[in-house]
Design a protein around this motif. Structure first.
Motif, short mmCIF file in Angstrom:
data_model
loop_
_atom_site.label_atom_id
_atom_site.label_comp_id
_atom_site.label_asym_id
_atom_site.label_seq_id
_atom_site.Cartn_x
_atom_site.Cartn_y
_atom_site.Cartn_z
N UNK A 1 0.62 -1.23 -5.66
CA UNK A 1 0.74 -0.47 -4.41
C UNK A 1 1.98 0.45 -4.44
N UNK A 2 2.98 0.06 -5.22
CA UNK A 2 4.14 0.94 -5.38
C UNK A 2 3.73 2.22 -6.08
N UNK A 3 2.91 2.08 -7.11
CA UNK A 3 2.41 3.24 -7.85
C UNK A 3 1.57 4.13 -6.93
N UNK A 4 0.61 3.51 -6.24
CA UNK A 4 -0.28 4.29 -5.36
C UNK A 4 0.51 4.90 -4.20
N UNK A 5 1.46 4.14 -3.68
CA UNK A 5 2.27 4.63 -2.55
C UNK A 5 3.10 5.83 -2.93
N UNK A 6 3.61 5.85 -4.16
CA UNK A 6 4.42 6.99 -4.59
C UNK A 6 3.53 8.22 -4.78
N UNK A 7 2.35 8.02 -5.36
CA UNK A 7 1.46 9.16 -5.64
C UNK A 7 0.89 9.76 -4.37
N UNK A 8 0.69 8.94 -3.32
CA UNK A 8 0.02 9.45 -2.12
C UNK A 8 0.94 9.62 -0.92
N UNK A 9 2.20 9.21 -1.05
CA UNK A 9 3.16 9.24 0.07
C UNK A 9 2.63 8.43 1.26
N UNK A 10 2.09 7.28 0.97
CA UNK A 10 1.48 6.41 1.97
C UNK A 10 2.52 5.91 2.97
N UNK A 11 2.25 6.09 4.26
CA UNK A 11 3.15 5.59 5.31
C UNK A 11 2.43 5.60 6.66
N UNK A 12 2.06 4.44 7.18
CA UNK A 12 1.35 4.39 8.46
C UNK A 12 2.14 4.99 9.63
N UNK A 13 3.47 4.79 9.63
CA UNK A 13 4.29 5.34 10.73
C UNK A 13 4.21 6.87 10.72
N UNK A 14 4.33 7.47 9.54
CA UNK A 14 4.22 8.93 9.43
C UNK A 14 2.82 9.39 9.83
N UNK A 15 1.82 8.55 9.57
CA UNK A 15 0.45 8.87 9.96
C UNK A 15 0.33 9.02 11.47
N UNK A 16 0.91 8.05 12.20
CA UNK A 16 0.86 8.11 13.67
C UNK A 16 1.67 9.32 14.15
#
Lengths: 146, 167
Positions: free
Chosen positions: A14-29
């Motif tokens: 998930x660290x790898x995927x999170x870095x590639x996609x800039x995953x962040x639920x707070x930023x999503x909201x």
């Protein structure tokens, strides 16, 4: 031991995927509310749906998924509800100023973003403070409200 | 073969995270209670940090921090994994370098980290909240609404400050 290896492997993935996609639920909201951009919000829905599918399948497959679905089971303590509302609100509020949730901050710190590294210094110092001070207030709240 | 996911890329990442969290809860057998604790970026760092503090010989003589029952013997290594995974991804995309941001002022960054964890430990992080919603928890739904309310309040505040600055 299995848990330690499993959390490490899942963390790497998930660290790898999170870095590639800039995953962040707070930023999503935040993005959805500020500019009506739902791209990052889809990640939040992904976790909810992925979790629901996973818990359902593994529950039927004989995995250890107790009390599923939880429903109203964890609503018996007023103190816990107040704590969830207060904690959730504060986490959301200050994460906007920090420009990312705790997961995103860990990812950014690993990339070398200095602000995120300083954030994590405060984050881990905050754990010490919580264990000495805030936890006593939480105990008081739970004692009063039940 | 490369699958093009477009704007649904993040949805798929979220879906994988949800499935992995459910998988490690269901089959590692010692990551609970509490429920839905397969992934947490407040709870796991807290337990990881506390486990280290409790296991440093000269420190644990005078301090002992609380741990979840599941992590008394071994700590969760999620955070370590995230650091490794993000560093690999950053190195592959040539983004692994020391640079400023997102918060420019270091004291503000430290303060924000401090505040986020102290509020976060009253409940847990946004990712675990979403997992609990998937677990069917009503309290999870209440917490998710609270997080959204906090985000919206901060956004409104930032907007009003920007407007005042523009005037």
């Amino acid at each position: 031991m299995i848990m330690m290896v499993a959390t490490l492997l899942v963390g790497v993935l998930i660290g790898y995927m999170g870095q590639r996609t800039r995953f962040c639920p707070v930023s999503g909201i935040r993005d959805y509310f500020m500019i009506r951009d739902s791209v990052r919000l889809k990640g939040l829905f992904g976790i909810i749906i992925g979790g629901a599918i996973g818990y359902t399948i593994f529950n039927f497959a004989g995995g250890d998924v107790p009390n599923f679905p939880l429903g109203l089971e964890d609503l018996d303590s007023t103190g816990l509800v107040i704590s969830a509302i207060l904690g959730g609100f504060g986490l959301g509020f200050f994460s906007v100023f920090a420009e990312g949730c705790p997961f995103r901050q860990h990812v950014m710190a690993a990339e070398g973003r200095q602000g995120a590294i300083y954030y994590l210094i405060g984050f881990y110092l905050g754990i010490v403070y919580f264990n000495y001070v805030t936890i006593k207030w939480l105990g008081l709240l739970l004692g009063i409200t039940g | 073969m490369k699958i093009k996911l477009g704007t649904y890329r993040l949805f798929v990442v979220g879906l994988i995270m949800g499935l992995l969290a459910a998988l490690i809860q269901a089959y590692t057998f010692d990551i609970q209670p509490p429920e839905g604790f397969g992934l947490a970026f407040v709870g796991h760092p807290n337990n990881f940090f506390n486990w280290i503090v409790n296991n440093i010989p000269w420190v644990n003589n005078w301090v002992s921090f609380p741990l979840h029952e599941a992590f008394l013997i071994y700590p969760p290594l999620t955070i370590l994994g995230v650091f490794i995974g993000s560093s690999i991804a950053g190195a592959r995309s040539k983004e692994l370098k020391l640079r400023p941001g997102p918060v420019r002022n270091r004291f503000t960054a430290i303060l924000l980290g401090f505040l986020v964890i102290n509020f976060g430990l009253l409940w847990d992080c946004d990712i675990r909240t979403a997992l609990l919603v998937g677990y069917g928890s009503v309290l999870g739904i209440i917490a998710l609404i609270s997080i959204a309310a906090g985000v919206i309040a901060a956004t409104v505040y930032l907007r009003s400050r920007a407007r005042k600055g523009a005037m």
